[in-house]
Design an enzyme around this catalytic site. Structure first.
Site, short mmCIF file in Angstrom:
data_model
loop_
_atom_site.label_atom_id
_atom_site.label_comp_id
_atom_site.label_asym_id
_atom_site.label_seq_id
_atom_site.Cartn_x
_atom_site.Cartn_y
_atom_site.Cartn_z
N LYS A 265 0.86 -1.20 0.00
CA LYS A 265 0.00 0.00 0.00
C LYS A 265 0.89 1.24 0.00
O LYS A 265 1.72 1.43 0.90
CB LYS A 265 -0.90 -0.01 1.25
CG LYS A 265 -1.72 1.28 1.42
CD LYS A 265 -2.68 1.20 2.61
CE LYS A 265 -3.35 2.55 2.89
NZ LYS A 265 -4.23 2.52 4.06
N ASP A 270 -2.56 10.08 3.81
CA ASP A 270 -3.97 9.70 3.92
C ASP A 270 -4.71 10.71 4.81
O ASP A 270 -4.67 10.62 6.04
CB ASP A 270 -4.08 8.28 4.52
CG ASP A 270 -5.54 7.82 4.61
OD1 ASP A 270 -6.42 8.50 4.03
OD2 ASP A 270 -5.78 6.77 5.24
N LYS A 277 -10.28 12.76 8.04
CA LYS A 277 -9.88 12.30 9.37
C LYS A 277 -9.85 13.49 10.34
O LYS A 277 -9.65 14.62 9.90
CB LYS A 277 -8.46 11.72 9.30
CG LYS A 277 -8.34 10.36 8.66
CD LYS A 277 -6.90 9.88 8.69
CE LYS A 277 -6.74 8.52 8.04
NZ LYS A 277 -7.41 7.43 8.75
N ASP A 288 1.50 6.12 5.66
CA ASP A 288 0.54 5.19 5.06
C ASP A 288 1.09 4.51 3.79
O ASP A 288 0.36 3.81 3.10
CB ASP A 288 -0.77 5.94 4.77
CG ASP A 288 -1.99 5.05 4.92
OD1 ASP A 288 -1.88 3.98 5.54
OD2 ASP A 288 -3.06 5.43 4.40
N ASP A 347 -12.16 7.07 3.45
CA ASP A 347 -10.99 6.80 4.29
C ASP A 347 -10.60 5.32 4.24
O ASP A 347 -9.54 4.95 4.71
CB ASP A 347 -11.28 7.25 5.72
CG ASP A 347 -10.01 7.39 6.54
OD1 ASP A 347 -8.92 7.36 5.93
OD2 ASP A 347 -10.10 7.54 7.78
N GLU A 349 -9.49 3.76 1.79
CA GLU A 349 -8.92 3.86 0.44
C GLU A 349 -7.87 2.78 0.16
O GLU A 349 -7.65 2.41 -0.99
CB GLU A 349 -8.30 5.26 0.24
CG GLU A 349 -6.89 5.45 0.80
CD GLU A 349 -6.74 5.24 2.30
OE1 GLU A 349 -7.75 5.39 3.00
OE2 GLU A 349 -5.64 4.91 2.75
N ARG A 351 -7.78 -0.44 0.83
CA ARG A 351 -8.31 -1.67 0.24
C ARG A 351 -8.71 -1.45 -1.22
O ARG A 351 -8.71 -2.39 -2.01
CB ARG A 351 -9.48 -2.19 1.09
CG ARG A 351 -10.64 -1.23 1.21
CD ARG A 351 -11.56 -1.57 2.36
NE ARG A 351 -10.95 -1.25 3.65
CZ ARG A 351 -11.52 -1.50 4.82
NH1 ARG A 351 -12.71 -2.05 4.86
NH2 ARG A 351 -10.91 -1.19 5.94
N1 BES Z 1 -4.44 4.42 6.82
C1 BES Z 1 -5.59 4.12 7.57
C2 BES Z 1 -5.33 3.06 8.64
C3 BES Z 1 -4.39 3.43 9.76
C4 BES Z 1 -4.88 3.93 10.94
C5 BES Z 1 -3.04 3.22 9.62
C6 BES Z 1 -4.01 4.24 11.97
C7 BES Z 1 -2.17 3.54 10.66
C8 BES Z 1 -2.66 4.04 11.84
C9 BES Z 1 -6.70 3.58 6.67
O1 BES Z 1 -6.72 4.07 5.39
C10 BES Z 1 -7.98 3.99 7.30
O2 BES Z 1 -8.22 5.14 7.44
N2 BES Z 1 -8.78 3.00 7.67
C11 BES Z 1 -10.03 3.25 8.31
C12 BES Z 1 -11.00 2.22 7.78
C13 BES Z 1 -12.42 2.48 8.17
C14 BES Z 1 -12.95 3.71 7.47
C15 BES Z 1 -13.22 1.26 7.79
C16 BES Z 1 -9.85 3.12 9.82
O3 BES Z 1 -9.06 2.28 10.25
O4 BES Z 1 -10.48 3.87 10.54
ZN ZN Z 2 -4.88 4.64 4.63
ZN ZN Z 3 -7.78 5.90 5.16
#
Ligand code: BES
Ligand code: ZN
Ligand code: ZN
Length: 511
Positions: A265, A270, A277, A288, A347, A349, A351
């Site tokens: 990834k 992000d 966020k 990220d 968010d 993104e 996947r």
């Molecule tokens: N990049 C984030 C995940 C992340 C969170 C990495 C904290 C490192 C530290 C990812 O893109 C994300 O935002 N995921 C969301 C998914 C949700 C919207 C289903 C999350 O984890 O809140």
């Molecule tokens: Zn992310």
């Molecule tokens: Zn994200």
């Protein structure tokens, strides 16, 4: 730091500093430290008997030899209790000794490699070098003030007594250096800010590595990706002014070797996109792209180590930003696989860009696909920052990863991918959604990815926790860790070995 190997003995070798290790008192001195102690008229045993140096794990003490030895100084480092020693402690001790020597302002030191407990000189040297080089890693590129205060060790001399021994030490040194350089490259890319480490910069870095290592490279632009049908990757990329890049690297192309696809990834920042966020800690989202950094570094090292595998590295790289052109909640995307996805949160993104990369990887008919991604905050909640969430569809691949994890101590923990969880992703308007519930968030992320895999053995490593750490560990300073690089390299190094032993076992069964 320059590292060289010389045929000599520590008690005879003139240098700025000699490094010696000892187990905890009352364990008797053994190996190089014992020889030096004899030459030094029992100075070290006296220190230990008096309790001035106990040999506790990672304890360090600086002594002056005052002309009794050719070395000007000695640093004693403790290895802790004899019965608790292993290679992880050894890497930690090498790191702690290195940090102590560096912080003392000394620029050169010597050390005699003497393996014990059945470890080979090669692996002992490799672990020492890895612990040391990873432990003294610093990210100073953007510090302009008081640069003269930055300290660094310039030279290490590894001492070995006999020619065959110095050769084995030399081999361990080379492997250790290649692996450490790869981890440090991944750390540099993760620690680098997103205004410097853009998708274009990642692509340039990949180009340079491909050139140096004679690898094939293709950088697919967003317009091409659109024409190819990568609707998910393009949707994420189009919200940003920074052009997204879909980077494809190939090592050992067309040589008939086993193919393994590594997918990382590469979200260089992000923000969450339209599903923005919260601003607190958003700066950390420069990390990220840790999966992409690990894959890129692994490919470079695999080539330097000349591993007999065909490796494909796929790095979908883009920012995730809100803008007038950004994709939105409710949008329906057509992925490269043909399946459609309803966007619930922009968010989620990671996947999306991975789904197109995973589909793309199937073209190479790989023996295995492994993806690394800072995919979910939920995985951090579940496992904290010590452990990678390990998901997959193939027992033998997962076992291999667990074995590599046991050797490198990059911890993994298995998470389920039971089909029941797919219920959460059911959509009224598309094939499935990109987000389910908050509960089981890491598993649902994995389930989403599994829809793009078909039958190929696949493992998904959610590295959101250990990609960066707040509090330093024995050979991992604060910040980007380069997690995954050592794990993948161990897996790849052992891949052929396992295959050969399987073939042998099979043929002996046949007889
Ligand atoms: N990049 C984030 C995940 C992340 C969170 C990495 C904290 C490192 C530290 C990812 O893109 C994300 O935002 N995921 C969301 C998914 C949700 C919207 C289903 C999350 O984890 O809140
Ligand atoms: Zn992310
Ligand atoms: Zn994200």
């Amino acid at each position: 730091m320059e590292v060289k190997v010389e045929k000599s003995r520590p008690e005879k070798f003139p240098c700025e500093l000699l490094l010696l290790f000892s187990f905890e008192f009352p364990e008797a001195l053994a190996g190089p430290i014992q020889n030096v102690d004899l030459e030094w008229k029992g100075f070290i045993s006296t220190l230990m008997k008096q309790g001035d140096f106990k040999g506790e794990l990672f304890e360090c003490r600086l002594c002056y030899t005052q002309g009794v030895l050719p070395a000007k100084r000695v640093v004693l480092t403790g290895l802790g209790k004899r019965g608790e020693f292993d290679l992880e402690k050894w890497r930690g001790a090498a790191s702690k000794a290195g940090q102590f020597i560096r912080n003392s302002g000394i620029k050169q030191f010597a050390f005699q490699i003497e393996s014990f407990d059945g470890f080979s000189e090669e692996e002992f040297t490799e672990s020492f070098v890895i612990g040391l080089l990873l432990g003294v890693y610093q990210f100073n590129e953007f510090k302009t003030l008081e640069r003269e205060k930055i300290r660094a060790i310039e030279e290490l001399i590894l001492l070995g007594e006999k020619d065959e021994k110095t050769k084995r030490i030399g081999n361990g040194l080379k492997t250790g250096q290649i692996i450490s350089e790869a981890v440090c490259l991944a750390r540099d890319l993760v620690n680098g800010p997103s205004n410097e480490v853009t998708p274009s910069v990642l692509a340039e870095k990949a180009r340079q590595i491909a050139k140096d290592q004679s690898m094939e490279i293709q950088v697919v632009e967003v317009s091409q990706a659109e024409a190819m049908g990568m609707g998910a990757f393009v949707a994420v990329a189009k919200g940003s002014q920074e052009p997204g890049k879909f980077i494809i690297l190939e090592y050992n192309k067309g040589k008939g070797l086993d193919t393994i696809a590594l997918v990382g990834k590469g979200i260089t920042f992000d923000s969450g996109g339209i599903s923005l966020k919260p601003s607190e800690n958003m700066d950390r989202m420069k990390e990220d792209m840790s999966g992409a950094a690990a894959v890129l570094a692994t490919l470079e090292a695999a080539s330097k180590l000349q591993l007999p595998l065909h490796l494909v590295g796929l790095l979908p790289a883009t920012e995730n930003l809100p803008s007038g052109k950004a994709y939105k909640p409710g949008d329906i995307l057509k992925t490269l696989s043909g399946q459609t996805v309803e966007v619930i949160s922009t968010d989620a993104e990671g996947r999306l860009i991975l789904s197109d990369a995973l589909t793309y990887s199937l073209r190479y008919q790989p023996k295995a696909i492994i993806d690394l991604a800072t995919l979910t905050g939920a995985c951090v909640v579940a496992l904290g920052d010590y452990t990678i969430g390990l998901f997959g569809n193939d027992e033998s691949l997962l076992k291999r990863i667990e074995e590599a994890s046991a050797r490198t101590r990059e911890k993994v923990w298995r998470m389920p991918l039971w089909e029941e969880y797919f219920e959460y992703l059911k959509s009224d308007v598309a094939d499935f959604k990109n987000v389910g519930t908050r509960a089981a968030g890491a598993i649902i992320g994995g389930i989403f990815l599994s829809k793009f895999i078909e039958k190929t053995p696949w493992a998904h490593l959610d590295i959101a926790g250990p990609a960066s750490i707040e509090k330093e560990r024995p050979y991992i300073p604060r910040g980007g860790t380069g997690v995954g690089v050592r794990l993948l390299l161990q897996l790849l190094k052992d891949w052929q070995k396992d295959r050969i032993s399987n073939v042998k076992a099979q043929s002996s069964n046949e007889i």
